[in-house]
Design a protein around this motif. Structure first.
Motif, mmCIF file in Angstrom:
data_model
loop_
_atom_site.group_PDB
_atom_site.id
_atom_site.type_symbol
_atom_site.label_atom_id
_atom_site.label_comp_id
_atom_site.label_asym_id
_atom_site.label_seq_id
_atom_site.Cartn_x
_atom_site.Cartn_y
_atom_site.Cartn_z
ATOM 1 N N ARG A 15 9.203 29.563 -15.398
ATOM 2 C CA ARG A 15 9.440 29.326 -16.785
ATOM 3 C C ARG A 15 9.260 27.993 -17.516
ATOM 4 O O ARG A 15 8.825 28.051 -18.507
ATOM 5 N N HIS A 16 9.589 27.109 -16.852
ATOM 6 C CA HIS A 16 9.495 25.816 -17.156
ATOM 7 C C HIS A 16 8.142 25.531 -17.339
ATOM 8 O O HIS A 16 7.805 24.796 -18.497
ATOM 9 N N TYR A 17 7.065 25.882 -16.560
ATOM 10 C CA TYR A 17 5.685 25.592 -16.927
ATOM 11 C C TYR A 17 5.078 26.567 -17.622
ATOM 12 O O TYR A 17 3.784 26.473 -17.812
ATOM 13 N N THR A 18 5.639 27.595 -18.061
ATOM 14 C CA THR A 18 4.976 28.610 -18.889
ATOM 15 C C THR A 18 4.511 28.116 -20.454
ATOM 16 O O THR A 18 5.486 27.683 -21.024
ATOM 17 N N PRO A 19 3.271 27.904 -20.758
ATOM 18 C CA PRO A 19 2.950 27.443 -22.018
ATOM 19 C C PRO A 19 3.547 28.255 -23.160
ATOM 20 O O PRO A 19 3.674 29.477 -22.958
ATOM 21 N N LYS A 20 4.226 27.623 -24.142
ATOM 22 C CA LYS A 20 4.988 28.027 -25.382
ATOM 23 C C LYS A 20 3.922 29.069 -25.837
ATOM 24 O O LYS A 20 4.564 30.293 -26.196
ATOM 25 N N CYS A 21 2.735 29.142 -25.868
ATOM 26 C CA CYS A 21 1.878 30.229 -26.798
ATOM 27 C C CYS A 21 1.902 31.235 -25.779
ATOM 28 O O CYS A 21 1.648 32.277 -26.494
ATOM 29 N N ALA A 22 1.779 31.244 -24.431
ATOM 30 C CA ALA A 22 1.743 32.386 -23.713
ATOM 31 C C ALA A 22 3.040 33.354 -23.810
ATOM 32 O O ALA A 22 2.916 34.385 -23.331
ATOM 33 N N ALA A 23 4.198 32.599 -24.453
ATOM 34 C CA ALA A 23 5.445 33.098 -24.463
ATOM 35 C C ALA A 23 5.545 33.783 -25.868
ATOM 36 O O ALA A 23 6.806 34.187 -26.122
ATOM 37 N N GLY A 24 4.601 33.656 -26.562
ATOM 38 C CA GLY A 24 4.690 34.072 -27.873
ATOM 39 C C GLY A 24 5.401 32.981 -28.775
ATOM 40 O O GLY A 24 5.713 33.423 -29.733
ATOM 41 N N GLY A 25 5.402 31.762 -28.312
ATOM 42 C CA GLY A 25 6.110 30.741 -29.107
ATOM 43 C C GLY A 25 4.980 30.007 -30.149
ATOM 44 O O GLY A 25 5.283 28.614 -30.685
ATOM 45 N N GLY A 26 3.641 30.241 -30.276
ATOM 46 C CA GLY A 26 2.692 29.718 -30.990
ATOM 47 C C GLY A 26 1.135 29.709 -30.385
ATOM 48 O O GLY A 26 1.182 30.344 -29.526
ATOM 49 N N GLU A 27 0.521 29.213 -31.152
ATOM 50 C CA GLU A 27 -0.897 28.948 -30.893
ATOM 51 C C GLU A 27 -1.211 28.007 -29.652
ATOM 52 O O GLU A 27 -0.587 26.969 -29.689
ATOM 53 N N CYS A 28 -2.197 28.604 -28.880
ATOM 54 C CA CYS A 28 -2.387 27.701 -27.829
ATOM 55 C C CYS A 28 -3.569 26.691 -28.240
ATOM 56 O O CYS A 28 -4.577 27.137 -29.013
ATOM 57 N N SER A 29 -3.466 25.579 -27.878
ATOM 58 C CA SER A 29 -4.419 24.304 -28.039
ATOM 59 C C SER A 29 -5.316 24.151 -27.262
ATOM 60 O O SER A 29 -5.096 24.215 -26.052
#
Length: 273
Positions: free
Chosen positions: A259-273
Motif C-alpha cells: 500500500r505504501h509504495y502504490t503510486p497515488k495515480c494507480a489508486a485513482g488519486g490523480g494523474e501519473c507523471s
C-alpha cells in the motif's frame, strides 16, 4: 446505508482528531479516558451486520455447526477441549470464521486505519462508528451487571464472561436484544496491538446498527470524505499506525509495503507523471 442523524463530517485532519476524542474528559478521575469503542469502515455505506448474519441470515442454527466443526478440527496448542463457547468463538472470529461477534477497538486511530487502509476504497467516503460501551454494558441484567459493579470495571474480560455464562445460549436466555462488549484474551500480538474488543448480541441474527437506532445517545459516526482520505492515510503512516504494526509478521509487513509504495495515480488519486 443512508445518512444517520448522528453523523458528523470531518472537515480536516485536526477536526477529525477533535471529533475522535470528543467527550473523553472524565472529571471524576481528572483524566482523559474515552468511553467509546470504535470501528472503522472503508465505505460509509457499510452497516454493522456480523459475518455470521451475512453468511446465513435465514439459518441461525448454522452458528452451532460452524463452531462445532471449528472445535473439532482446529489445531491450537493452547486449546483446552473443555473451554467455553466464548473462548472458542473468540478464537474462531480472530481467524476469520463467521460468527456473531463484531470487531471494535479502544483506539480511535486504529479505527481510522481500517477506514483508510483499502486502496480500492479511497474513492469513497469512509466512516468511523463509535459506541459508548459503558452505557451499553450498563444496561445488562444480573448476573452480568452485578459482576461489573463488583469488580469496578466498564468492560468484561473473556474470563469474566465465561465464568458467568459458560454457554453462549445462556446469554441468549437472559433476554432479547442484549448487547455486551468484552475484551478478547491476548492470544497474539495482533489482538494486543489493535487494542481489540468485541461486541456480541443475544441473538445470532441481531444487528447492532438496528439496535443503536433505538438508543441514539449511545453512538455516532464520523464521516471521512474521500477527499480527506489521502491526507489522513499519510499522517497515520507517519504516526506508525500501519499494517506492519497492527498485523505483526511478514503478511502485515508485505501489506504495508504494497500500500505504501502504490503510486497515488494507480489508486485513482490523480494523474501519473
Amino acid at each position: 446505508m443512508p445518512t444517520l442523524a448522528n453523523d458528523t463530517v470531518a472537515e480536516s485532519w485536526s477536526d477529525l482528531c477533535d471529533k475522535l476524542f470528543t467527550n473523553s474528559w472524565q472529571p471524576e478521575i481528572n483524566r482523559f479516558r474515552s468511553n467509546y469503542a470504535f470501528r472503522g469502515v472503508s465505505n460509509k455505506a457499510y452497516d454493522l451486520k456480523t459475518s455470521l448474519l451475512r453468511l446465513c441470515p435465514d439459518h441461525p442454527h448454522l452458528e452451532y455447526h460452524l463452531l462445532r466443526n471449528f472445535r473439532k478440527y482446529a489445531e491450537i496448542p493452547m486449546a483446552d477441549p473443555s473451554s467455553s463457547d466464548w473462548w472458542w468463538m473468540t478464537i474462531a472470529q480472530h481467524h476469520g470464521l463467521p460468527s456473531r461477534l463484531l470487531d471494535w477497538t479502544y483506539s480511535p486511530f486504529v479505527a481510522t486505519h481500517f477506514a483508510t487502509a483499502e486502496i480500492s476504497r479511497l474513492d469513497c467516503d469512509g466512516a468511523i462508528w463509535y459506541v459508548d460501551f459503558v452505557k451499553v454494558n450498563g444496561m445488562l441484567p444480573p448476573p452480568l451487571s452485578t459482576t461489573l459493579s463488583k469488580v469496578g470495571a466498564n468492560a468484561f474480560t473473556l474470563d469474566m464472561v465465561q465464568k458467568i455464562l459458560f454457554d453462549i445460549h445462556n446469554f441468549d436466555a437472559l433476554g432479547e436484544d442484549l448487547v455486551m462488549f468484552f475484551e478478547p484474551p491476548s492470544v497474539d500480538a495482533r489482538i494486543i496491538n489493535q487494542f481489540a474488543l468485541f461486541s456480541v448480541m443475544s441473538s445470532p441474527t441481531g444487528r447492532l446498527d438496528v439496535w443503536l437506532e433505538n438508543h441514539p445517545d449511545f453512538y455516532g459516526r464520523i464521516i471521512i470524505p474521500k477527499e480527506l482520505k489521502w491526507e489522513v492515510r499519510d499522517k497515520l503512516d507517519q504516526s506508525n499506525i500501519t499494517e506492519r504494526t497492527l498485523f505483526p509478521g511478514l503478511d502485515g509487513l508485505a501489506a504495508w509495503l504494497k500500500r505504501h509504495y502504490t503510486p497515488k495515480c494507480a489508486a485513482g488519486g490523480g494523474e501519473c507523471s
